[in-house]
Design a protein around this motif. Structure first.
Motif, PDB file in Angstrom:
ATOM      1  N   ILE A   1      46.173  98.087  19.686  1.00 42.57           N
ATOM      2  CA  ILE A   1      45.749  98.742  20.928  1.00 42.57           C
ATOM      3  C   ILE A   1      46.888  99.620  21.462  1.00 42.57           C
ATOM      4  N   ARG A   2      48.114  99.106  21.413  1.00 39.09           N
ATOM      5  CA  ARG A   2      49.272  99.881  21.855  1.00 39.09           C
ATOM      6  C   ARG A   2      49.413 101.161  21.017  1.00 39.09           C
ATOM      7  N   LEU A   3      49.201 100.998  19.709  1.00 36.19           N
ATOM      8  CA  LEU A   3      49.299 102.122  18.778  1.00 36.19           C
ATOM      9  C   LEU A   3      48.264 103.202  19.118  1.00 36.19           C
ATOM     10  N   LEU A   4      47.022 102.801  19.341  1.00 42.14           N
ATOM     11  CA  LEU A   4      45.961 103.763  19.658  1.00 42.14           C
ATOM     12  C   LEU A   4      46.266 104.461  20.979  1.00 42.14           C
ATOM     13  N   ASP A   5      46.738 103.674  21.952  1.00 34.18           N
ATOM     14  CA  ASP A   5      47.107 104.209  23.253  1.00 34.18           C
ATOM     15  C   ASP A   5      48.168 105.303  23.125  1.00 34.18           C
ATOM     16  N   ASP A   6      49.219 105.003  22.343  1.00 34.19           N
ATOM     17  CA  ASP A   6      50.299 105.966  22.125  1.00 34.19           C
ATOM     18  C   ASP A   6      49.786 107.222  21.430  1.00 34.19           C
ATOM     19  N   LEU A   7      48.901 107.040  20.435  1.00 34.60           N
ATOM     20  CA  LEU A   7      48.377 108.180  19.680  1.00 34.60           C
ATOM     21  C   LEU A   7      47.602 109.129  20.585  1.00 34.60           C
ATOM     22  N   VAL A   8      46.774 108.539  21.475  1.00 36.96           N
ATOM     23  CA  VAL A   8      45.983 109.355  22.387  1.00 36.96           C
ATOM     24  C   VAL A   8      46.920 110.212  23.245  1.00 36.96           C
ATOM     25  N   LYS A   9      48.011 109.607  23.730  1.00 33.34           N
ATOM     26  CA  LYS A   9      48.932 110.332  24.606  1.00 33.34           C
ATOM     27  C   LYS A   9      49.727 111.368  23.824  1.00 33.34           C
ATOM     28  N   GLU A  10      50.301 110.950  22.683  1.00 32.20           N
ATOM     29  CA  GLU A  10      51.171 111.860  21.930  1.00 32.20           C
ATOM     30  C   GLU A  10      50.419 113.041  21.342  1.00 32.20           C
ATOM     31  N   ARG A  11      49.220 112.799  20.831  1.00 27.04           N
ATOM     32  CA  ARG A  11      48.503 113.853  20.103  1.00 27.04           C
ATOM     33  C   ARG A  11      47.384 114.470  20.923  1.00 27.04           C
ATOM     34  N   ASP A  12      47.230 114.046  22.196  1.00 24.17           N
ATOM     35  CA  ASP A  12      46.168 114.582  23.027  1.00 24.17           C
ATOM     36  C   ASP A  12      44.804 114.392  22.354  1.00 24.17           C
ATOM     37  N   LEU A  13      44.624 113.228  21.767  1.00 28.25           N
ATOM     38  CA  LEU A  13      43.373 112.922  21.069  1.00 28.25           C
ATOM     39  C   LEU A  13      42.286 112.534  22.065  1.00 28.25           C
ATOM     40  N   SER A  14      41.048 112.631  21.612  1.00 31.43           N
ATOM     41  CA  SER A  14      39.960 112.022  22.374  1.00 31.43           C
ATOM     42  C   SER A  14      39.517 110.804  21.577  1.00 31.43           C
ATOM     43  N   LEU A  15      39.471 109.658  22.248  1.00 36.03           N
ATOM     44  CA  LEU A  15      39.167 108.419  21.526  1.00 36.03           C
ATOM     45  C   LEU A  15      37.875 107.802  22.047  1.00 36.03           C
ATOM     46  N   VAL A  16      36.956 107.504  21.127  1.00 35.05           N
ATOM     47  CA  VAL A  16      35.769 106.731  21.484  1.00 35.05           C
ATOM     48  C   VAL A  16      36.008 105.326  20.959  1.00 35.05           C
ATOM     49  N   LEU A  17      36.132 104.354  21.871  1.00 32.94           N
ATOM     50  CA  LEU A  17      36.461 102.992  21.479  1.00 32.94           C
ATOM     51  C   LEU A  17      35.232 102.111  21.669  1.00 32.94           C
ATOM     52  N   ILE A  18      34.735 101.574  20.558  1.00 32.06           N
ATOM     53  CA  ILE A  18      33.545 100.730  20.624  1.00 32.06           C
ATOM     54  C   ILE A  18      33.967  99.281  20.553  1.00 32.06           C
ATOM     55  N   THR A  19      33.508  98.469  21.509  1.00 30.59           N
ATOM     56  CA  THR A  19      33.951  97.077  21.541  1.00 30.59           C
ATOM     57  C   THR A  19      32.938  96.221  22.291  1.00 30.59           C
ATOM     58  N   HIS A  20      32.995  94.888  22.096  1.00 31.26           N
ATOM     59  CA  HIS A  20      32.142  94.029  22.914  1.00 31.26           C
ATOM     60  C   HIS A  20      32.984  93.303  23.958  1.00 31.26           C
ATOM     61  N   ASP A  21      34.285  93.615  23.966  1.00 30.47           N
ATOM     62  CA  ASP A  21      35.212  92.854  24.789  1.00 30.47           C
ATOM     63  C   ASP A  21      35.642  93.652  26.020  1.00 30.47           C
ATOM     64  N   MET A  22      35.184  93.223  27.193  1.00 27.29           N
ATOM     65  CA  MET A  22      35.469  93.929  28.430  1.00 27.29           C
ATOM     66  C   MET A  22      36.969  93.980  28.743  1.00 27.29           C
ATOM     67  N   SER A  23      37.743  92.990  28.245  1.00 28.14           N
ATOM     68  CA  SER A  23      39.168  93.008  28.568  1.00 28.14           C
ATOM     69  C   SER A  23      39.885  94.112  27.779  1.00 28.14           C
ATOM     70  N   VAL A  24      39.410  94.428  26.581  1.00 24.93           N
ATOM     71  CA  VAL A  24      39.979  95.551  25.826  1.00 24.93           C
ATOM     72  C   VAL A  24      39.677  96.862  26.552  1.00 24.93           C
ATOM     73  N   VAL A  25      38.456  96.978  27.069  1.00 20.91           N
ATOM     74  CA  VAL A  25      38.079  98.171  27.830  1.00 20.91           C
ATOM     75  C   VAL A  25      38.983  98.332  29.045  1.00 20.91           C
ATOM     76  N   ALA A  26      39.176  97.225  29.772  1.00 18.70           N
ATOM     77  CA  ALA A  26      39.984  97.284  30.989  1.00 18.70           C
ATOM     78  C   ALA A  26      41.408  97.727  30.671  1.00 18.70           C
ATOM     79  N   GLN A  27      41.904  97.328  29.505  1.00 22.68           N
ATOM     80  CA  GLN A  27      43.279  97.649  29.146  1.00 22.68           C
ATOM     81  C   GLN A  27      43.439  99.099  28.701  1.00 22.68           C
ATOM     82  N   THR A  28      42.410  99.709  28.087  1.00 24.70           N
ATOM     83  CA  THR A  28      42.646 100.993  27.421  1.00 24.70           C
ATOM     84  C   THR A  28      41.857 102.192  27.919  1.00 24.70           C
ATOM     85  N   CYS A  29      40.659 101.990  28.466  1.00 24.54           N
ATOM     86  CA  CYS A  29      39.750 103.141  28.622  1.00 24.54           C
ATOM     87  C   CYS A  29      39.888 103.858  29.955  1.00 24.54           C
ATOM     88  N   ASP A  30      39.507 105.158  29.958  1.00 19.77           N
ATOM     89  CA  ASP A  30      39.406 105.918  31.196  1.00 19.77           C
ATOM     90  C   ASP A  30      37.980 105.869  31.734  1.00 19.77           C
TER      91      ASP A  30
END
Lengths: 316, 317
Positions: A188-217
């Motif tokens: 998750i930290r890695l994906l977070d860094d990639l989004v910031k460093e490379r200005d990526l757009s990330l679609v994160l599919i998950t069933h876990d609300m705590s992952v969403v709370a930690q990473t998504c806009d």
């Protein structure tokens, strides 16, 4: 960057997905959440143009990527895009790598195919990308086979493959579900860094609300093939409007007090072949009234978000 | 409070025989584990994949033979029992497996799966078989009408309920739950946990709950054992206590709160669990530990207790 409008998908006479809309800017992370069978992965497959492989087709709506509509893009053009400007990270790192091929050639193939590099240029790029993903000794790793690596390492290789052709949009389908919590935190930290460093757009599919709370806009909550609530992540967690969203958040232990009580969501996700009439969630909803069984609720605006419920915001 | 289960210095080595191209090696899957499981309590065992927690579960039921150590269940020395005596005793200690998809024979109906323990133990249920099945299914919140269904006709959550019903068939005192919710959706996980809580209260069960999810263990259990590479590195008698072992602290930091306001910069634990074949000297966690000192690489720390809260660390927090 990516805008999906009223997407509807059909397999023969069955329509497992309908009325799904969301949009994604550069540098943004969008979470798509829901239980198994709610249509999250199907949405990802539609965006990646992989539906025809499993016999499905898009029957309505549009998927706009950088100004072009992907729904009627011919397959050769899609092939250029997929794995190139559109990267995919699949759910199970154990099965998404070729067990008979060394890691190096598998990752090299992406740059050779999409960027037209020759073998040595592609290898140099592979080593560089593996390095940025904090994989130790990337040169040696290239000569290993997938079975010689741990699950977390394999997932990093899958991410490296998705990144090799410099994508603009990355679709990650449950990237951490099969992993240990400590490895999940690393990825998750890695994906977070990639989004910031490379200005990526990330679609994160998950069933876990705590992952969403930690990473998504932004968040889209899906149920029975429909988007039932969407909005900015703070709003969704502060004041979830749809009873389903409230229940999903309630499934995660917060560990703050001893009198906390988990109940889960009674019942199961309906089968595609008999989605209930009216609001698809009404048979499991504690707030359901008569109208919920007959009329499909329309989206109601709430702050910056919207929820499809006849009685939005009702207390749990 | 009496102890239902007492585990002392339990160890298991798996030996890998040598061959023409490699040396014989020994893997310490479980290393000198001791703990008590009091009647009616829920003890949680947490750790990453490969830390030995599932091996520990199997050792306790003697599904595999320990290399060393003692096991006392309800006052009886389990390791002194013959296989036939052990089989009888297992009616009191049952296991719920991680993967409900492979734990039930796909050719068995639900009713046959639930009644299987009676066949294995060569016992007759107290009531008529159909009534017994219906009672067991109702106990785990399933519709007795499902009795004639096959496993492929029901969902993963329902299958896990069948697994629990089967484990309860002989009315055991102890349930060993080996990651019973790891392959389920969060919504179904919460249902199963709530069912287990209710069964514990109704039937006075004792649980050993094995999981890799620390937030779930803190929610569900009364006491926690944290395992790393076959050893217990910390034993928390109360789930609200702060972590003292750096590994436990890392596990706590790796779980996310379902609240975007509590979002934080994650500093993930670098590196991976070392191979259990060539254990480094000293503390097994030293190479990944932010607090490691010279002594950590030479001397293995022992589990020492301070008012019930035990930690195996040279430099605890």
């Amino acid at each position: 960057m990516l805008e999906v409008r009223d997407l509807e998908v059909a397999f023969g006479p069955v329509a497992p997905l309908s009325g799904v809309s969301f949009s994604l800017e550069k540098g943004e992370t969008l979470g798509i959440v829901g239980e198994s069978g709610s249509g999250k992965s199907l949405t990802a497959m539609s965006v990646m143009g992989l539906l025809p492989l499993s016999g499905g087709r898009i029957t309505a709506g549009s998927i706009m990527f950088d100004g072009q509509d992907l729904t009627n893009l011919p397959e050769p053009a899609y092939r250029k895009l997929r794995g190139g400007r559109l990267g995919l990270i699949t759910q199970n790192p154990m099965t998404s790598l070729d067990p008979l091929q060394k890691i190096g050639p598998q990752v090299d193939a992406v740059a050779r195919l999409h960027l037209g590099m020759n073998a040595s240029e592609a290898r140099a790029r592979t080593v560089e990308i593996l390095g940025t993903l904090r994989i130790p000794e990337p040169g040696t790793i290239c000569n290993r086979y997938p079975h010689q690596m741990s699950g977390g390492m394999k997932q990093r290789i899958v991410i490296a493959m998705a990144l090799a052709a410099d994508p603009d949009v990355l679709v990650a389908d449950e990237p951490t579900t099969a992993l240990d919590v400590t490895v999940q935190a690393q990825i998750i930290r890695l994906l977070d860094d990639l989004v910031k460093e490379r200005d990526l757009s990330l679609v994160l599919i998950t069933h876990d609300m705590s992952v969403v709370a930690q990473t998504c806009d932004k968040v889209v909550v899906m149920y029975a093939g429909r988007a039932i609530e969407h909005g900015p992540v703070e709003a969704i967690f502060d004041a979830p409007q749809h009873p389903y969203t409230q229940a999903l958040i309630g499934c995660i232990p917060k560990g703050l007090s001893d009198d906390e009580h988990l109940t889960g969501i009674p019942g199961t996700v309906p089968n595609v072949l008999n989605y209930p009439k009216g609001c698809p969630f009404h048979p499991r909803c504690t707030q359901a009234k008569e109208i919920c069984a007959t009329d499909v609720p329309a989206f109601v605006q709430h702050g910056n978000g919207q929820a499809a419920c006849h009685f939005p915001g009702a207390p749990q | 409070m009496t102890n239902l289960l007492e585990v002392r210095n339990l160890s298991k080595q798996f030996k890998s025989p040598g061959g023409p191209f490699r040396k014989a090696r020994a893997m310490h899957a479980v290393n000198d584990v001791s703990f008590d499981l009091p009647k009616g309590r829920v003890v949680g065992v947490v750790g990453e994949s490969g830390c030995g927690k599932s091996t520990l579960a199997r050792l306790i039921l003697r599904l595999i033979e320990p290399t060393d150590g003692t096991l006392r269940f309800d006052g009886e020395d389990l390791r002194a029992k013959s296989p036939a005596q052990m089989r009888k005793l297992r009616a009191n200690m049952q296991m719920v497996f991680q993967d409900p998809y492979s734990a039930i024979d796909p050719r068995y109906t639900i009713s046959r799966a639930v009644m299987e323990p009676f066949v294995v133990q060569d016992r007759k249920p107290a009531s008529k078989p159909e009534e017994e099945v219906a009672a067991l299914l109702r106990m785990v919140g399933l519709d007795p009408g499902l009795a004639s269904s096959f496993p492929h006709q029901i969902s993963g959550g329902q299958k896990q309920r069948v697994g629990i019903a089967r484990a309860l068939a002989l009315r055991p005192q102890l349930l060993v739950l080996d990651e019973p919710t790891a392959s389920l959706d969060v919504s179904v996980q919460a249902q199963i946990i709530s069912l287990l809580e209710q069964l514990r209260d109704d039937l006075g069960l004792t649980y050993l709950f094995i999981s890799h999810d620390l937030s779930l263990v803190r929610y569900f259990c009364d006491e926690i054992l944290v395992m790393y590479l076959g050893r217990v590195v910390e034993a928390l008698p109360d789930t609200d206590l702060p972590a003292r072992h750096p590994y436990t602290a890392t596990l706590m930091d790796s779980t996310f709160a379902p609240d975007p306001k509590l979002r934080r910069i994650i500093t993930p634990l670098e590196g991976e669990v070392p191979s259990p074949f060539d254990l480094p000297p000293g503390c097994a966690f030293a190479d990944r530990c932010p607090r490691a000192a010279a002594i950590c690489r030479t001397e293995t720390p022992v589990l020492s207790s301070d008012g019930g809260h035990a930690v195996a660390c040279h430099n605890p927090i």
